[in-house]
Write a protein that holds these residues in place. Sequence first.
Motif, PDB file in Angstrom:
ATOM      1  N   SER A 288      51.680   5.255  56.430  1.00 11.36           N
ATOM      2  CA  SER A 288      52.755   5.955  55.718  1.00 11.36           C
ATOM      3  C   SER A 288      52.790   5.596  54.240  1.00 11.36           C
ATOM      4  O   SER A 288      52.518   4.455  53.845  1.00 11.36           O
ATOM      5  CB  SER A 288      54.110   5.603  56.343  1.00 11.36           C
ATOM      6  OG  SER A 288      55.169   6.139  55.582  1.00 11.36           O
ATOM      7  N   LEU A 289      53.152   6.589  53.431  1.00 10.52           N
ATOM      8  CA  LEU A 289      53.419   6.330  52.015  1.00 10.52           C
ATOM      9  C   LEU A 289      54.654   5.446  51.885  1.00 10.52           C
ATOM     10  O   LEU A 289      55.560   5.483  52.729  1.00 10.52           O
ATOM     11  CB  LEU A 289      53.631   7.638  51.263  1.00 10.52           C
ATOM     12  CG  LEU A 289      52.405   8.236  50.550  1.00 10.52           C
ATOM     13  CD1 LEU A 289      51.298   8.547  51.545  1.00 10.52           C
ATOM     14  CD2 LEU A 289      52.785   9.491  49.776  1.00 10.52           C
ATOM     15  N   LEU A 290      54.686   4.670  50.812  1.00 12.24           N
ATOM     16  CA  LEU A 290      55.765   3.729  50.555  1.00 12.24           C
ATOM     17  C   LEU A 290      56.471   4.114  49.261  1.00 12.24           C
ATOM     18  O   LEU A 290      55.828   4.276  48.221  1.00 12.24           O
ATOM     19  CB  LEU A 290      55.208   2.306  50.450  1.00 12.24           C
ATOM     20  CG  LEU A 290      56.207   1.177  50.198  1.00 12.24           C
ATOM     21  CD1 LEU A 290      57.096   0.975  51.424  1.00 12.24           C
ATOM     22  CD2 LEU A 290      55.464  -0.115  49.875  1.00 12.24           C
ATOM     23  N   ALA A 291      57.778   4.275  49.322  1.00 15.03           N
ATOM     24  CA  ALA A 291      58.566   4.652  48.148  1.00 15.03           C
ATOM     25  C   ALA A 291      59.472   3.506  47.721  1.00 15.03           C
ATOM     26  O   ALA A 291      60.002   2.771  48.558  1.00 15.03           O
ATOM     27  CB  ALA A 291      59.418   5.888  48.443  1.00 15.03           C
ATOM     28  N   THR A 292      59.627   3.372  46.415  1.00 12.32           N
ATOM     29  CA  THR A 292      60.672   2.510  45.872  1.00 12.32           C
ATOM     30  C   THR A 292      61.923   3.356  45.699  1.00 12.32           C
ATOM     31  O   THR A 292      61.881   4.421  45.079  1.00 12.32           O
ATOM     32  CB  THR A 292      60.257   1.916  44.519  1.00 12.32           C
ATOM     33  OG1 THR A 292      59.167   1.008  44.715  1.00 12.32           O
ATOM     34  CG2 THR A 292      61.411   1.161  43.884  1.00 12.32           C
ATOM     35  N   VAL A 293      63.029   2.889  46.256  1.00 18.18           N
ATOM     36  CA  VAL A 293      64.295   3.622  46.210  1.00 18.18           C
ATOM     37  C   VAL A 293      65.294   2.795  45.408  1.00 18.18           C
ATOM     38  O   VAL A 293      65.758   1.753  45.885  1.00 18.18           O
ATOM     39  CB  VAL A 293      64.840   3.893  47.623  1.00 18.18           C
ATOM     40  CG1 VAL A 293      66.133   4.702  47.550  1.00 18.18           C
ATOM     41  CG2 VAL A 293      63.796   4.608  48.471  1.00 18.18           C
ATOM     42  N   PRO A 294      65.627   3.203  44.179  1.00 17.15           N
ATOM     43  CA  PRO A 294      66.626   2.459  43.400  1.00 17.15           C
ATOM     44  C   PRO A 294      67.981   2.456  44.097  1.00 17.15           C
ATOM     45  O   PRO A 294      68.389   3.458  44.699  1.00 17.15           O
ATOM     46  CB  PRO A 294      66.689   3.228  42.077  1.00 17.15           C
ATOM     47  CG  PRO A 294      65.386   3.965  42.005  1.00 17.15           C
ATOM     48  CD  PRO A 294      65.044   4.318  43.424  1.00 17.15           C
ATOM     49  N   VAL A 295      68.673   1.324  44.003  1.00 17.11           N
ATOM     50  CA  VAL A 295      69.982   1.159  44.632  1.00 17.11           C
ATOM     51  C   VAL A 295      70.954   0.623  43.589  1.00 17.11           C
ATOM     52  O   VAL A 295      70.679  -0.387  42.935  1.00 17.11           O
ATOM     53  CB  VAL A 295      69.913   0.183  45.829  1.00 17.11           C
ATOM     54  CG1 VAL A 295      71.296  -0.018  46.436  1.00 17.11           C
ATOM     55  CG2 VAL A 295      68.935   0.688  46.875  1.00 17.11           C
ATOM     56  N   SER A 296      72.082   1.282  43.435  1.00 17.40           N
ATOM     57  CA  SER A 296      73.100   0.797  42.499  1.00 17.40           C
ATOM     58  C   SER A 296      73.814  -0.413  43.089  1.00 17.40           C
ATOM     59  O   SER A 296      74.221  -0.409  44.256  1.00 17.40           O
ATOM     60  CB  SER A 296      74.115   1.902  42.190  1.00 17.40           C
ATOM     61  OG  SER A 296      75.182   1.391  41.401  1.00 17.40           O
ATOM     62  N   VAL A 297      73.979  -1.468  42.268  1.00 19.90           N
ATOM     63  CA  VAL A 297      74.743  -2.656  42.680  1.00 19.90           C
ATOM     64  C   VAL A 297      75.951  -2.832  41.758  1.00 19.90           C
ATOM     65  O   VAL A 297      76.477  -3.930  41.614  1.00 19.90           O
ATOM     66  CB  VAL A 297      73.854  -3.919  42.674  1.00 19.90           C
ATOM     67  CG1 VAL A 297      72.752  -3.809  43.716  1.00 19.90           C
ATOM     68  CG2 VAL A 297      73.244  -4.164  41.287  1.00 19.90           C
ATOM     69  N   ARG A 298      76.370  -1.735  41.149  1.00 16.83           N
ATOM     70  CA  ARG A 298      77.443  -1.807  40.160  1.00 16.83           C
ATOM     71  C   ARG A 298      78.735  -2.358  40.764  1.00 16.83           C
ATOM     72  O   ARG A 298      79.452  -3.132  40.123  1.00 16.83           O
ATOM     73  CB  ARG A 298      77.672  -0.412  39.574  1.00 16.83           C
ATOM     74  CG  ARG A 298      78.566  -0.361  38.345  1.00 16.83           C
ATOM     75  CD  ARG A 298      78.422   0.970  37.643  1.00 16.83           C
ATOM     76  NE  ARG A 298      77.065   1.139  37.136  1.00 16.83           N
ATOM     77  CZ  ARG A 298      76.657   0.702  35.960  1.00 16.83           C
ATOM     78  NH1 ARG A 298      77.502   0.078  35.163  1.00 16.83           N
ATOM     79  NH2 ARG A 298      75.410   0.884  35.580  1.00 16.83           N
ATOM     80  N   GLU A 299      79.055  -1.961  41.998  1.00 16.55           N
ATOM     81  CA  GLU A 299      80.301  -2.417  42.605  1.00 16.55           C
ATOM     82  C   GLU A 299      80.218  -3.865  43.069  1.00 16.55           C
ATOM     83  O   GLU A 299      81.233  -4.554  43.165  1.00 16.55           O
ATOM     84  CB  GLU A 299      80.666  -1.512  43.780  1.00 16.55           C
ATOM     85  CG  GLU A 299      80.997  -0.075  43.366  1.00 16.55           C
ATOM     86  CD  GLU A 299      81.422   0.769  44.546  1.00 16.55           C
ATOM     87  OE1 GLU A 299      81.414   0.239  45.677  1.00 16.55           O
ATOM     88  OE2 GLU A 299      81.751   1.952  44.338  1.00 16.55           O
ATOM     89  N   GLN A 300      78.998  -4.346  43.360  1.00 13.64           N
ATOM     90  CA  GLN A 300      78.852  -5.715  43.851  1.00 13.64           C
ATOM     91  C   GLN A 300      78.526  -6.711  42.740  1.00 13.64           C
ATOM     92  O   GLN A 300      78.663  -7.915  42.919  1.00 13.64           O
ATOM     93  CB  GLN A 300      77.728  -5.794  44.902  1.00 13.64           C
ATOM     94  CG  GLN A 300      77.973  -4.990  46.169  1.00 13.64           C
ATOM     95  CD  GLN A 300      77.682  -3.507  46.002  1.00 13.64           C
ATOM     96  OE1 GLN A 300      76.847  -3.127  45.187  1.00 13.64           O
ATOM     97  NE2 GLN A 300      78.355  -2.672  46.769  1.00 13.64           N
ATOM     98  N   SER A 301      78.099  -6.221  41.588  1.00 17.68           N
ATOM     99  CA  SER A 301      77.646  -7.107  40.524  1.00 17.68           C
ATOM    100  C   SER A 301      78.787  -7.943  39.958  1.00 17.68           C
ATOM    101  O   SER A 301      79.915  -7.475  39.805  1.00 17.68           O
ATOM    102  CB  SER A 301      77.004  -6.285  39.404  1.00 17.68           C
ATOM    103  OG  SER A 301      76.643  -7.124  38.315  1.00 17.68           O
TER     104      SER A 301
END
Length: 492
Positions: A288-301
Amino acid sequence: MERLSGLDASFLYLETPAQLMHVCGVIVLDPSTMPDGYSYAAFRDELERRVRDVPEFTRKLRRVPMGIDHPVWVRDSHFDIDRHVHRLALPSPGGYAELVELTSHLAGLPLDRSAPLWEMWVIEGYQDDKVVVFSKMHHATVDGVSGSNLVSHLCSLEPDAGPMASSEPRPAGHEPGRAELFGRGLLGAMTRPLNAVKLVAPSTQLIAKTVGRARAGTAMAAPFSAPRTSFNGTITGHRAIALADMSLDDIRQIKNATATTVNDVVLAVAGGALRSYLEDRDELPSSSLLATVPVSVREQSQRSGGANKVSALFAKLGTDTEDPLERLRDLAERNRHAKEHHSAISADSLQDWAEFAAPRTFGLAVRAYAGLKLPELHPVVHNLVISNVPGPPVPLYFMGALIEALYPLGPVFHGAGLNVTVMSNNGRVHVGIIACRESMPDVEDLVRRFPAELTRLKAAVVAEAPVRRTRRSATKKTAKSASGAGSRGAAR
C-alpha cells in the motif's frame, strides 16, 4: 517584533527554488452578488482595507545576524497592496484548462522575502462571468487552521455585511537594531542546550512505547516503509494543478452507514483513485501507498507562539486492496490505531524539537539532499501528503462575491511530489491536487478519479445495505429467542 517558532522557521529553511513552501488556494467567485457590481479597483481597495490591520498580512521577515537564531517578524512600514494583489485575465475561451494552466505557472513562482509573504492574483474572464482569486501564503505564516481563520477577515455571511472577524489595530512596536537582534539570538542559543536535555527523557519514553505498540500491531504505519512510485523522487520547480468536486452528503452517508469518519472516507477514496491511476499505468506496487496526514494540535498545544501548530500521522491508503468497502474498513481500523498512537505523543513535541533547526545548516542540508538526488537512493519516507480541511457549512462571500468553490493546495517535497488537499464548503467537497509536473505530468487523470471512486464506494455501501439489515434482524431474533428461553427456564 515577534520571533518565529522553530516549526515556522523550518518552512523557511526547507525552501529551495524547486521545493517552494507556500500554500495556495483557488477561489472561484460569482461577482454578480456584489452590491455595487465588480470592478478590480474597488475589489483591491476593499481588500487593502480589510488586511491593513491584520499582522499576518502586513509583517515581514528580519534575519538575525550570523543566523544564530530564528528570524523575527516586524511590521512592514512601507506596506503596499500593489506588491501583493495583481490583476490578470484568462485567454479565450477562459475555461478550466486555461485556469489550471495559469495557476500551475503561478504556483511555481517563489514569494518575495523582502515583503510580507503573501500574494493574490485576481483572474478575470473565467467562464465569461466568473472571477477567480489565486492566493499564495508562505507556510511560515499559516497552517491549515490558521489559514482558514485568516479567511474570516476577508469573508462575510452576507454580500453587504462586514467581515466575519475584525482586527483591532495593534501597536507596531520598535524596529529592532542589529545589536538587539544579535543579543536576543545569542541568549536563545545559550539556553537551547538546556531545553534539549528536557526533551530527551520524554522522547526516549515515546520510542519505548512505540516499540511496544509495533509489537502489539497497534502502532501507526512507519515512515520509510512506502513503496516507490513515479512521483517519489527529486522534484523540480514546475507545478501542475488539477481540481474536482465531490458531494459532502455522499461522504456523510457512507460514513454513517459504515460507522467510520469523514476523514476515513476521504482517505479511502484517495486510495482508490491512486490505485486505479497507477494500475492503468502498470505502476501499481504490491504494498500500500503511505500518506502523511497533517493533524492540527492547536487545541492541545501548550505553546502560545507560532503560526503552525501541527503534527502528522502516517496512514496506509489501502491501494493494495481492490474492494472499496474492504479498503474503507481496513483503513478505518488502522486510523483508529494511528490516532491512539498519535494521541500518546505530546502535542508540542514537533514544535519543541524544531527549535533546534539551525538556519544555515538546515538550509545547506536541504540543498545537498536535492543536489545529490538522495530521495532516489534511500527508502521512500512517504508517497504523498493528504490534508482534509473542514470548511464553512454555509455560503460565504469574498468581498461581497459568492464563493462557489475553494480549492486548497499544499506544498510538495523532494521524495513526495504529490499533494492532495480537500476542503468542504457549503455541501461540497473541493479537491485540490498539486504535483511536480515532471513527476506527474497528467495530474488531471488522477483528480477525475476522485468523484468516480466516491460513486463506486457509495454503490458498494448501498449494495451491502440489505445484507446488513438481514444480519441485524437475525441478531435481534437470536437475542430475543435466547431471552425467551432464559425466561422459560427461570419459570421452571
